[in-house]
Write an enzyme that holds these catalytic residues in place. Structure first.
Site, PDB file in Angstrom:
ATOM      1  N   TYR A 185      37.699  49.258  29.450  1.00 28.36           N
ATOM      2  CA  TYR A 185      39.068  49.661  29.132  1.00 28.36           C
ATOM      3  C   TYR A 185      39.443  48.950  27.900  1.00 28.36           C
ATOM      4  O   TYR A 185      38.848  48.395  27.013  1.00 28.36           O
ATOM      5  CB  TYR A 185      40.061  49.254  30.348  1.00 28.36           C
ATOM      6  CG  TYR A 185      39.347  49.966  31.766  1.00 28.36           C
ATOM      7  CD1 TYR A 185      39.670  51.243  31.535  1.00 28.36           C
ATOM      8  CD2 TYR A 185      38.900  49.541  32.738  1.00 28.36           C
ATOM      9  CE1 TYR A 185      39.339  52.110  32.939  1.00 28.36           C
ATOM     10  CE2 TYR A 185      38.422  50.211  33.896  1.00 28.36           C
ATOM     11  CZ  TYR A 185      38.563  51.477  33.710  1.00 28.36           C
ATOM     12  OH  TYR A 185      38.105  52.354  34.757  1.00 28.36           O
ATOM     13  N   GLN A 236      45.622  41.931  38.535  1.00 27.58           N
ATOM     14  CA  GLN A 236      45.169  42.123  37.456  1.00 27.58           C
ATOM     15  C   GLN A 236      45.874  43.290  36.450  1.00 27.58           C
ATOM     16  O   GLN A 236      46.106  44.098  36.989  1.00 27.58           O
ATOM     17  CB  GLN A 236      43.682  42.942  37.832  1.00 27.58           C
ATOM     18  CG  GLN A 236      42.530  43.162  36.455  1.00 27.58           C
ATOM     19  CD  GLN A 236      41.381  43.994  36.940  1.00 27.58           C
ATOM     20  OE1 GLN A 236      41.587  45.083  37.632  1.00 27.58           O
ATOM     21  NE2 GLN A 236      40.416  43.420  36.333  1.00 27.58           N
ATOM     22  N   GLY A 293      33.671  42.626  46.046  1.00 27.78           N
ATOM     23  CA  GLY A 293      34.257  43.940  45.918  1.00 27.78           C
ATOM     24  C   GLY A 293      34.345  44.800  47.416  1.00 27.78           C
ATOM     25  O   GLY A 293      35.077  44.773  48.061  1.00 27.78           O
ATOM     26  N   ARG A 294      33.025  45.837  47.169  1.00 27.96           N
ATOM     27  CA  ARG A 294      32.981  46.538  48.214  1.00 27.96           C
ATOM     28  C   ARG A 294      32.762  46.032  49.671  1.00 27.96           C
ATOM     29  O   ARG A 294      33.482  46.568  50.520  1.00 27.96           O
ATOM     30  CB  ARG A 294      31.751  47.396  47.902  1.00 27.96           C
ATOM     31  CG  ARG A 294      31.914  48.559  46.878  1.00 27.96           C
ATOM     32  CD  ARG A 294      30.547  48.801  46.298  1.00 27.96           C
ATOM     33  NE  ARG A 294      30.030  47.840  45.600  1.00 27.96           N
ATOM     34  CZ  ARG A 294      28.853  48.143  44.970  1.00 27.96           C
ATOM     35  NH1 ARG A 294      28.341  49.278  44.710  1.00 27.96           N
ATOM     36  NH2 ARG A 294      28.165  47.166  44.008  1.00 27.96           N
ATOM     37  N   ARG A 306      38.851  38.897  32.978  1.00 27.43           N
ATOM     38  CA  ARG A 306      37.502  39.540  33.388  1.00 27.43           C
ATOM     39  C   ARG A 306      36.868  40.225  32.302  1.00 27.43           C
ATOM     40  O   ARG A 306      37.428  41.043  31.585  1.00 27.43           O
ATOM     41  CB  ARG A 306      38.087  40.460  34.714  1.00 27.43           C
ATOM     42  CG  ARG A 306      36.832  40.895  35.307  1.00 27.43           C
ATOM     43  CD  ARG A 306      37.136  41.524  36.665  1.00 27.43           C
ATOM     44  NE  ARG A 306      36.382  41.488  37.520  1.00 27.43           N
ATOM     45  CZ  ARG A 306      35.774  42.298  38.630  1.00 27.43           C
ATOM     46  NH1 ARG A 306      35.985  43.348  38.444  1.00 27.43           N
ATOM     47  NH2 ARG A 306      35.038  41.953  39.398  1.00 27.43           N
TER      48      ARG A 306
HETATM   49  C1  LIG Z   1      36.493  51.426  44.880  1.00 25.94           C
HETATM   50  C2  LIG Z   1      36.609  50.362  43.608  1.00 25.94           C
HETATM   51  C3  LIG Z   1      37.503  50.348  42.885  1.00 25.94           C
HETATM   52  C4  LIG Z   1      37.313  49.257  41.775  1.00 25.94           C
HETATM   53  N1  LIG Z   1      38.584  49.007  40.960  1.00 25.94           N
HETATM   54  C5  LIG Z   1      38.401  48.003  39.986  1.00 25.94           C
HETATM   55  C6  LIG Z   1      39.673  47.546  39.610  1.00 25.94           C
HETATM   56  O1  LIG Z   1      40.795  47.893  39.659  1.00 25.94           O
HETATM   57  N2  LIG Z   1      39.353  46.348  38.413  1.00 25.94           N
HETATM   58  C7  LIG Z   1      38.086  45.978  38.330  1.00 25.94           C
HETATM   59  O2  LIG Z   1      38.257  44.932  37.342  1.00 25.94           O
HETATM   60  N3  LIG Z   1      37.036  46.172  38.780  1.00 25.94           N
HETATM   61  C8  LIG Z   1      37.194  47.357  39.815  1.00 25.94           C
HETATM   62  N4  LIG Z   1      35.947  47.465  40.618  1.00 25.94           N
HETATM   63  C9  LIG Z   1      35.105  46.827  40.329  1.00 25.94           C
HETATM   64  C10 LIG Z   1      34.868  45.683  41.455  1.00 25.94           C
HETATM   65  O3  LIG Z   1      35.894  44.889  41.270  1.00 25.94           O
HETATM   66  C11 LIG Z   1      33.340  44.918  41.368  1.00 25.94           C
HETATM   67  O4  LIG Z   1      33.228  44.506  40.098  1.00 25.94           O
HETATM   68  C12 LIG Z   1      32.361  45.940  41.979  1.00 25.94           C
HETATM   69  O5  LIG Z   1      32.826  46.614  43.043  1.00 25.94           O
HETATM   70  C13 LIG Z   1      30.953  45.203  42.050  1.00 25.94           C
HETATM   71  O6  LIG Z   1      31.278  44.029  42.961  1.00 25.94           O
HETATM   72  P1  LIG Z   1      30.608  44.111  44.662  1.00 25.94           P
HETATM   73  O7  LIG Z   1      29.140  44.479  44.522  1.00 25.94           O
HETATM   74  O8  LIG Z   1      30.948  43.002  45.164  1.00 25.94           O
HETATM   75  O9  LIG Z   1      31.500  45.360  45.211  1.00 25.94           O
HETATM   76  C14 LIG Z   1      35.979  48.436  41.539  1.00 25.94           C
HETATM   77  C15 LIG Z   1      35.039  48.827  42.263  1.00 25.94           C
HETATM   78  C16 LIG Z   1      35.136  49.766  43.351  1.00 25.94           C
HETATM   79  C17 LIG Z   1      34.060  49.897  44.235  1.00 25.94           C
END
Ligand SMILES: Cc1cc2nc3c(=O)[nH]c(=O)nc-3n(C[C@H](O)[C@H](O)[C@H](O)COP(=O)(O)O)c2cc1C
Length: 369
Positions: free
Chosen positions: A187, A104, A326-327, A234
């Site tokens: 961003y 990314q 993500g998480r 994204r």
């Molecule tokens: C620790 C952490 C770091 C993240 N870093 C990014 C990132 O670098 N780029 C991005 O687009 N989203 C980032 N996100 C958002 C996640 O990609 C994702 O959209 C978000 O966690 C929701 O998905 P989930 O419910 O499956 O966790 C981050 C989220 C978390 C929790």
């Protein structure tokens, strides 16, 4: 993994030249564990990503395209030779483990602090409007408010587009299968789209076409450099900067138009953060996603608070082609197999999300088979 036609999560998906073996993708996750000085990926990061190689596609964490694009301490870059060499360790490890990996590409715009910027300059933005947002500038800084930005001169924008292009080239040369343009979560590219923080009166502000211009230039430059079939984008259509009380942002119109633009450039996927840390109005969200799905001809990746079952449902009803997690990928390195088997899922420890060592990073085990 056994391929059961009954489970849409483990049916293969064609993504440009890549055949993804399943539709359980790893969302980009900033973990702030690059080697210092120089924001360089290293063995620890390679181990972490290789552990998650069973994902249909890993979208590696947001990585700054230039020193100016940086907004948090310890995030990796993709603008120096040392960083590219570090990423080569990661891509080799993931490929050796049988995986596929995109990177990314990130410019944070106004979400930064002058302590993180070259010569302690203010961060840059469409307009000189400070975000209500926090960052961290060092291991011990704690969370600090972002700095007041300065508005970019129109003449600076082609230079930033060039930084994106060079970063995409470096990513491919470092072994990535493709890149994702970070147009989400407030961003730089998202800032230009939003009326709340883009008050410009030049060709980058005002009309929707003008506010989308920067995103279009970046997508075109990267697609020309590495191929549209290796370029994704994204967005966060209903969240973050999008104030639900501000109908002027019109997410269905804005992101529908962006979808059409990116589709005309031939990008391989669009990836939406549908819900994260916000609870968008569900009707508004669905109509916005419907507009995107209708106007974007490539693959659509859904993300945000999905479980195995909601992801299955979303894919089988045709509303998404794949779901990024993500998480859950932080704490379940073998997430596709766990979802397929209906196995128990481990909850991640939030205190180890950002900065630190292997704890909460590479020490979540795969399940016993
Ligand atoms: C620790 C952490 C770091 C993240 N870093 C990014 C990132 O670098 N780029 C991005 O687009 N989203 C980032 N996100 C958002 C996640 O990609 C994702 O959209 C978000 O966690 C929701 O998905 P989930 O419910 O499956 O966790 C981050 C989220 C978390 C929790």
């Amino acid at each position: 993994m056994p391929n059961s036609p009954a489970d849409p999560l483990v049916s293969p998906l064609q993504l440009g030249p890549l055949t993804l073996p399943n539709r359980v993708l790893m969302a980009p996750l900033t973990r702030s564990r690059s080697k210092q000085p120089g924001d360089i990926p290293w063995e620890l990061n390679a181990r972490y990503y290789a552990q998650r190689a069973s994902s249909g596609l890993i979208i590696a964490e947001a990585s700054q395209i230039s020193p100016q694009g940086k907004g948090y301490a310890f995030t990796p870059g993709i603008h120096t030779d040392d960083q590219a060499e570090g990423w080569r360790l990661v891509t080799d490890a993931v490929h050796a483990a049988g995986g596929r990996i995109f990177l990314q590409l990130w410019h944070v715009g106004r979400i930064s602090h002058s302590d993180l910027q070259p010569n302690k300059q203010p961060p840059v933005a469409p307009s000189a409007i400070r975000a209500e947002s926090m960052t961290y500038t060092s291991k011990d800084s704690g969370r600090v408010p972002v700095s007041e930005p300065r508005a970019l001169e129109a003449g600076e924008i082609p230079g930033i587009v060039e930084d994106y292009r060079l970063a995409a080239r470096r990513a491919i040369d470092a072994g990535f299968d493709g890149v994702e343009i970070h147009g989400a979560n407030g961003y730089l590219l998202d800032q230009f789209l939003r009326l709340a923080c883009n008050k410009r009166t030049d060709e980058y502000g005002g009309s929707l076409e003008n506010r989308m211009r920067f995103a279009r230039m970046v997508a075109e430059a990267i697609a020309a450099e590495i191929g549209p079939e290796r370029t994704g984008y994204r967005i966060t259509p209903c969240g973050g900067l999008d104030d639900p009380n501000n109908p002027a942002d019109h997410p269905a119109e804005t992101f529908g138009a962006l979808a059409e633009t990116l589709s005309s450039i031939g990008l391989v996927y669009m990836h939406a953060v549908e819900r994260f840390r916000t609870s968008p109005d569900e009707n508004r969200l669905e109509s916005t996603l419907g507009a995107i799905r209708e106007r974007f001809k490539g693959v659509y990746i859904a993300n945000g608070a999905y479980t195995g079952d909601t992801a299955r449902h979303r894919i089988s009803s045709g509303l998404a082609d794949a779901v990024a997690f993500g998480r859950l990928f932080i704490s379940n390195p073998d997430l596709p197999m766990r979802l397929y088997k209906g196995a128990e899922l481990v909850e991640p420890d939030q205190s180890t999300f950002y900065i630190g060592d292997e704890r909460g990073y590479t020490d979540y085990p795969a399940m016993d088979l």
